[in-house]
Design a protein around this motif. Structure first.
Motif, short mmCIF file in Angstrom:
data_model
loop_
_atom_site.label_atom_id
_atom_site.label_comp_id
_atom_site.label_asym_id
_atom_site.label_seq_id
_atom_site.Cartn_x
_atom_site.Cartn_y
_atom_site.Cartn_z
N ARG A 1 59.68 17.16 31.97
CA ARG A 1 60.71 16.18 31.65
C ARG A 1 61.80 16.11 32.72
NH1 ARG A 1 63.82 17.70 27.48
NH2 ARG A 1 63.20 19.90 27.62
N HIS A 2 61.92 17.16 33.51
CA HIS A 2 63.04 17.27 34.45
C HIS A 2 62.56 17.09 35.89
CE1 HIS A 2 65.44 18.86 31.13
NE2 HIS A 2 64.45 19.69 30.88
N THR A 3 63.47 16.67 36.75
CA THR A 3 63.18 16.53 38.18
C THR A 3 64.31 17.13 38.99
OG1 THR A 3 64.23 14.35 38.25
CG2 THR A 3 61.84 14.41 37.86
N SER A 4 63.99 17.49 40.23
CA SER A 4 64.99 17.91 41.22
C SER A 4 65.97 18.93 40.65
CB SER A 4 65.75 16.69 41.76
OG SER A 4 64.89 15.77 42.35
N TYR A 5 65.44 20.03 40.11
CA TYR A 5 66.30 21.04 39.52
C TYR A 5 66.13 22.38 40.24
CZ TYR A 5 62.00 22.50 37.11
OH TYR A 5 60.73 22.91 36.83
N SER A 6 67.08 23.25 40.02
CA SER A 6 67.08 24.57 40.67
C SER A 6 66.50 25.61 39.73
CB SER A 6 68.50 24.97 41.07
OG SER A 6 68.53 26.31 41.53
N ALA A 7 65.22 25.93 39.93
CA ALA A 7 64.62 27.01 39.15
C ALA A 7 65.28 28.35 39.46
CB ALA A 7 63.12 27.08 39.42
N CYS A 8 65.80 28.50 40.68
CA CYS A 8 66.47 29.74 41.06
C CYS A 8 67.70 30.01 40.21
CB CYS A 8 66.89 29.69 42.54
SG CYS A 8 65.54 29.39 43.69
N GLY A 9 68.26 28.96 39.61
CA GLY A 9 69.47 29.13 38.81
C GLY A 9 69.22 29.51 37.37
N ILE A 10 67.95 29.54 36.94
CA ILE A 10 67.66 29.80 35.53
C ILE A 10 68.19 31.16 35.06
CG2 ILE A 10 65.80 30.10 33.84
CD1 ILE A 10 64.24 27.95 35.38
N PRO A 11 68.00 32.26 35.84
CA PRO A 11 68.56 33.54 35.36
C PRO A 11 70.07 33.49 35.14
CG PRO A 11 66.98 33.91 37.13
CD PRO A 11 67.21 32.44 37.08
N TYR A 12 70.78 32.67 35.92
CA TYR A 12 72.24 32.61 35.80
C TYR A 12 72.64 31.71 34.64
CZ TYR A 12 71.25 34.69 40.20
OH TYR A 12 70.72 35.51 41.17
N TRP A 13 71.81 30.78 34.28
CA TRP A 13 72.00 30.01 33.04
C TRP A 13 71.76 30.90 31.83
CZ3 TRP A 13 67.50 26.45 31.22
CH2 TRP A 13 67.79 25.90 29.98
N VAL A 14 70.67 31.67 31.85
CA VAL A 14 70.39 32.58 30.75
C VAL A 14 71.50 33.62 30.62
CG1 VAL A 14 68.78 34.35 29.88
CG2 VAL A 14 67.89 32.24 30.92
N GLY A 15 72.02 34.08 31.76
CA GLY A 15 73.06 35.11 31.73
C GLY A 15 74.45 34.60 31.40
N GLY A 16 74.63 33.26 31.38
CA GLY A 16 75.92 32.70 30.99
C GLY A 16 76.80 32.25 32.12
N ASP A 17 76.37 32.41 33.38
CA ASP A 17 77.18 31.94 34.50
C ASP A 17 77.14 30.42 34.62
OD1 ASP A 17 78.03 34.48 35.68
OD2 ASP A 17 75.90 34.78 36.08
N VAL A 18 76.05 29.82 34.19
CA VAL A 18 75.88 28.36 34.23
C VAL A 18 75.87 27.86 32.80
CG1 VAL A 18 74.33 26.48 34.92
CG2 VAL A 18 74.58 28.50 36.38
#
Length: 457
Positions: free
Chosen positions: A39-56
């Motif tokens: 469903r998504h395009t042009s996204y940063s997979a590298c940022g997923i751990p920081y989303w899970v951790g609450g930084d994003v």
């Protein structure tokens, strides 16, 4: 009559290529159709751990450009559509709409293969149980967060201790979980030499993470409801309310393999400097599905990094759009962090250098991130590897606290320029006590490496 460009994959490489080609050629000259199964395009997979951790805050913050934004730029982007077959001779692809199941063929004049990489998922009992998660896409991140929200306990097991493994260990620690990392290798971060990996291991233990190294997972246990409840090895069982797989990835090249396109030792597509698939002038490939040239080892390697993927897309789009660009290769630079610990590496490890035929010397130094008298100066360990006869820099690894990780860029530039460690000692680096000692730690390591080269004759 306009040409048609077909793009398989709507993330970094695919949409960067499509966007760059569109900048150079309008819709009257070039029709662009892009297929993306998610469903998504042009996204940063590298940022997923920081989303899970609450930084994003949320997944939208990791998206550089939405499907609607791409379509507004005259790119016919078809999400929820998977390419299932590639007909090289007929210059066409077969696509399947995931919701309706409808299939159709689309012809192309130019093709971009940007299918990315697939997370390694070993065939083990319980591997597909609810509560077992890979972390590769935004959808993966959403599913993991849903599990963390519903979990009855706070026990997490991370399988694997590479970049994703250590980053997810941090994310789970920050969410209040008791974290165990089960790692098949003797030390975490096998991209480092063992002595530097041991520093990472020591620091992770100091953060309260239980490290289980040198142990292979044999099965994942499940409870009466089918949900995962343990990770098993030959020696022990580790209770788990959630399991995250961080075992690395492989190039997603099943389509290319079936079509007879050339693949390298790691299973990634082989391309020339212009990112054209070797032997196929009309087909380009880039990102996590290709192998790149290691400029030091002189061979191709599979390195899944967003930096490379975006550069590949720019090169491909420029060439398709009528310009000219090349991607010469890499020196193998990467940085990561786990809590306050920063980890950087570039170039060859000792065993890589030996395998490539180099005779080398290596040195390790201890320093600080700032002048020793300045508040909050943090320890830093730098390892440097140089060719024995010439003194040419071959690799650098850095483990330390704040300010350690990005210092590896100094060595990355030196490697790219083919500098010797003696030449590095004269680098005019910025200095002020809040940022560095008078002799930056990288230059201290270079000075010690010069002595080692001279002592080796």
């Amino acid at each position: 009559m306009s040409e048609r460009l077909v793009v398989i994959g709507g993330d970094a490489t695919g949409m960067a290529a499509a966007s760059q080609a569109r900048r150079l050629k309008g819709p009257d000259e070039l029709e662009i159709i892009a297929f993306e199964r998610g469903r998504h395009t042009s996204y940063s997979a590298c940022g997923i751990p920081y989303w899970v951790g609450g930084d994003v805050a949320g997944p939208e913050d990791l998206v550089a450009r939405t499907p609607e934004e791409h379509r507004a730029r005259d790119i016919d982007l078809r999400t929820g559509t998977e390419v299932t077959e590639l007909d090289v001779e007929g210059r066409r692809v077969r696509a399947r709409e995931l919701e309706s199941g409808g299939e159709y063929w689309t012809s192309y004049d130019k093709l971009v293969i940007a299918t990315g990489a697939a997370p390694l998922r070993p065939d083990l009992p319980g591997i597909d149980a609810p509560g077992v998660h890979g972390v590769q896409t935004l959808d993966d991140g959403e599913r993991l967060l849903a599990t963390l929200t519903r979990a009855r306990g706070k026990r997490a097991v991370v399988v694997g201790a590479g970049y994703i493994g250590v980053e997810m260990a941090e994310a789970l620690i920050r969410r209040g979980y008791d974290v165990t990392v089960v790692n098949h290798a003797p030390q975490p971060m096998t991209t480092l030499d063992a002595d530097m990996g041991a520093l990472v291991d020591e620091a992770m233990r100091g953060m309260g993470i239980t490290m289980v190294n040198g142990t292979a997972v044999t099965a994942l246990g499940t409870g009466p409801d089918g949900h995962v409840n343990a990770v098993r090895t030959d020696e022990a069982e580790y209770p788990a309310d959630v399991v995250v797989l961080g075992l690395g990835v492989r190039p997603q090249t099943d389509l290319a393999r079936a079509a007879g396109l050339p693949l390298g030792p790691s299973g990634g597509l082989l391309t020339d400097l212009a990112m054209r698939v070797r032997g196929h002038e009309e087909i380009y490939a880039g990102g996590d599905c290709v192998e790149v040239l290691d400029l030091l080892a002189g061979r191709t390697r599979h390195i899944a990094l967003g930096t490379h993927a975006n550069k590949h897309g720019q090169v491909i789009g420029s060439n398709i759009g009528g310009g000219y660009a090349t991607f010469p290769g890499v020196v193998g630079t990467a940085v990561s962090k786990v809590c306050e610990l920063e980890i950087g590496r570039t170039g060859l490890r000792e065993r890589d250098a030996a395998a490539a035929g180099y005779q080398c010397v290596s040195v390790t130094i201890e320093s600080t991130s700032r002048a020793g008298y300045y508040p909050d100066a943090a320890p830093m360990t730098v390892k440097m590897i140089a060719e024995r006869v010439t003194g040419r820099l071959l690799g650098t690894q850095i483990v330390g606290r704040e300010g350690a990780g990005k210092r590896v860029d100094i060595a990355a530039v030196a490697l790219t320029a083919g500098m010797t460690v003696e030449q590095m000692t004269a680098l005019d680096l910025g200095y002020a006590p809040p940022f560095s000692p008078v002799w930056d730690p990288v230059l201290v390591a270079a000075r010690k490496a010069v002595k080692a080269v001279r002592a080796a004759g």
